[in-house]
Design an enzyme around this catalytic site. Structure first.
Site, mmCIF file in Angstrom:
data_model
loop_
_atom_site.group_PDB
_atom_site.id
_atom_site.type_symbol
_atom_site.label_atom_id
_atom_site.label_comp_id
_atom_site.label_asym_id
_atom_site.label_seq_id
_atom_site.Cartn_x
_atom_site.Cartn_y
_atom_site.Cartn_z
ATOM 1 N N ASN A 48 -30.178 177.956 86.809
ATOM 2 C CA ASN A 48 -31.342 178.624 87.402
ATOM 3 C C ASN A 48 -32.581 178.340 86.563
ATOM 4 O O ASN A 48 -32.526 178.285 85.331
ATOM 5 C CB ASN A 48 -31.110 180.127 87.589
ATOM 6 C CG ASN A 48 -30.654 180.862 86.351
ATOM 7 O OD1 ASN A 48 -29.964 180.299 85.510
ATOM 8 N ND2 ASN A 48 -31.025 182.125 86.240
ATOM 9 N N GLU A 50 -36.397 179.776 86.354
ATOM 10 C CA GLU A 50 -37.324 180.818 86.810
ATOM 11 C C GLU A 50 -38.768 180.386 86.591
ATOM 12 O O GLU A 50 -39.052 179.370 85.945
ATOM 13 C CB GLU A 50 -37.006 182.117 86.066
ATOM 14 C CG GLU A 50 -35.591 182.601 86.380
ATOM 15 C CD GLU A 50 -35.248 183.951 85.775
ATOM 16 O OE1 GLU A 50 -35.979 184.421 84.862
ATOM 17 O OE2 GLU A 50 -34.238 184.530 86.221
ATOM 18 N N CYS A 59 -32.337 178.828 92.211
ATOM 19 C CA CYS A 59 -30.988 179.171 91.761
ATOM 20 C C CYS A 59 -30.252 177.939 91.224
ATOM 21 O O CYS A 59 -30.537 176.794 91.603
ATOM 22 C CB CYS A 59 -30.172 179.735 92.909
ATOM 23 S SG CYS A 59 -30.706 181.338 93.515
ATOM 24 N N GLU A 61 -27.186 177.024 91.899
ATOM 25 C CA GLU A 61 -26.389 176.312 92.906
ATOM 26 C C GLU A 61 -27.242 175.299 93.656
ATOM 27 O O GLU A 61 -26.815 174.168 93.913
ATOM 28 C CB GLU A 61 -25.784 177.301 93.908
ATOM 29 C CG GLU A 61 -24.831 178.311 93.291
ATOM 30 C CD GLU A 61 -25.526 179.588 92.820
ATOM 31 O OE1 GLU A 61 -26.689 179.515 92.380
ATOM 32 O OE2 GLU A 61 -24.905 180.654 92.898
ATOM 33 N N CYS A 98 -25.888 183.464 96.118
ATOM 34 C CA CYS A 98 -26.737 184.159 97.085
ATOM 35 C C CYS A 98 -26.641 183.473 98.449
ATOM 36 O O CYS A 98 -26.154 182.348 98.586
ATOM 37 C CB CYS A 98 -28.183 184.211 96.594
ATOM 38 S SG CYS A 98 -29.102 182.679 96.821
ATOM 39 N N CYS A 101 -28.232 179.962 98.845
ATOM 40 C CA CYS A 101 -27.438 178.876 98.247
ATOM 41 C C CYS A 101 -26.213 178.556 99.090
ATOM 42 O O CYS A 101 -25.815 177.398 99.196
ATOM 43 C CB CYS A 101 -27.047 179.249 96.822
ATOM 44 S SG CYS A 101 -28.464 179.213 95.705
HETATM 45 N N1 THU Z 1 -29.464 183.257 90.667
HETATM 46 C C1 THU Z 1 -28.830 182.060 90.793
HETATM 47 O O1 THU Z 1 -29.079 181.130 90.020
HETATM 48 N N2 THU Z 1 -27.928 181.917 91.777
HETATM 49 C C2 THU Z 1 -27.598 182.870 92.688
HETATM 50 O O2 THU Z 1 -26.837 182.603 93.595
HETATM 51 C C3 THU Z 1 -28.173 184.200 92.571
HETATM 52 C C4 THU Z 1 -29.220 184.386 91.544
HETATM 53 C C5 THU Z 1 -30.459 183.426 89.607
HETATM 54 C C6 THU Z 1 -31.865 183.583 90.106
HETATM 55 C C7 THU Z 1 -32.512 184.318 88.951
HETATM 56 O O3 THU Z 1 -32.967 183.380 87.995
HETATM 57 C C8 THU Z 1 -31.376 185.132 88.352
HETATM 58 O O4 THU Z 1 -30.185 184.587 88.864
HETATM 59 C C9 THU Z 1 -31.448 186.600 88.674
HETATM 60 O O5 THU Z 1 -31.568 186.805 90.040
#
Ligand code: THU
Length: 140
Positions: A48, A50, A59, A61, A98, A101
């Site tokens: 991930n 940000e 994300c 994935e 999520c 993804c």
């Molecule tokens: N996140 C992912 O990388 N994948 C997911 O399927 C759900 C959330 C990350 C996004 C963010 O940087 C952190 O998790 C918290 O939501």
């Protein structure tokens, strides 16, 4: 959840997902996520990433899928996800991919593509996303 024995590539793919999480850029959530995609005998990974403008966060994935596609992949064979910052006693939901993804994985996968979730178990994609949106022939 699918209780069939995991294929032999599961451990390697999960290890790749855990390693990818080490590169997560997550100063806002402090929640590292790593993902690994198996395609054509190769492993592609993502973490991930940000952003100060929160909505621009991507994300793990999707980054892994996009890395595979950028390398020429059109079919994904398996996916692994690791969330090392999920508290040990937290519900499985803390570690699941999520919805966005899941849809992106579905674009390059089949209903039976295996998804391994570190600390949770393994699923077929159609268990995680039973009715994906599709705009192409399923034979493509
Ligand atoms: N996140 C992912 O990388 N994948 C997911 O399927 C759900 C959330 C990350 C996004 C963010 O940087 C952190 O998790 C918290 O939501």
């Amino acid at each position: 959840m699918d209780r069939r024995p995991e294929p032999s590539n599961a451990d390697e793919l999960l290890a790749a997902a855990r390693a990818a999480a080490e590169h997560a850029y997550c100063p806002y959530s402090r929640f590292r996520v790593g993902a690994a995609v198996l395609a054509g005998g190769k492993i592609y990974h993502g973490c991930n990433v940000e952003n100060a403008s929160y909505g621009l966060t991507i994300c793990a994935e999707r980054n892994a899928v996009f890395a595979a596609v950028a390398a020429g992949v059109t079919r994904i064979e398996a996916v692994a996800v690791a969330c090392p910052d999920a508290p040990a006693a937290s519900p499985a939901a803390y570690r699941m991919p999520c919805g966005a993804c899941r849809q992106v994985i579905a674009e390059f996968a089949t209903a039976k593509t295996r998804v391994f979730i570190d600390g949770v178990g393994h699923f077929n994609l159609d268990e995680l996303l039973p009715h994906p949106f599709v705009l192409r022939s399923l034979d493509d």
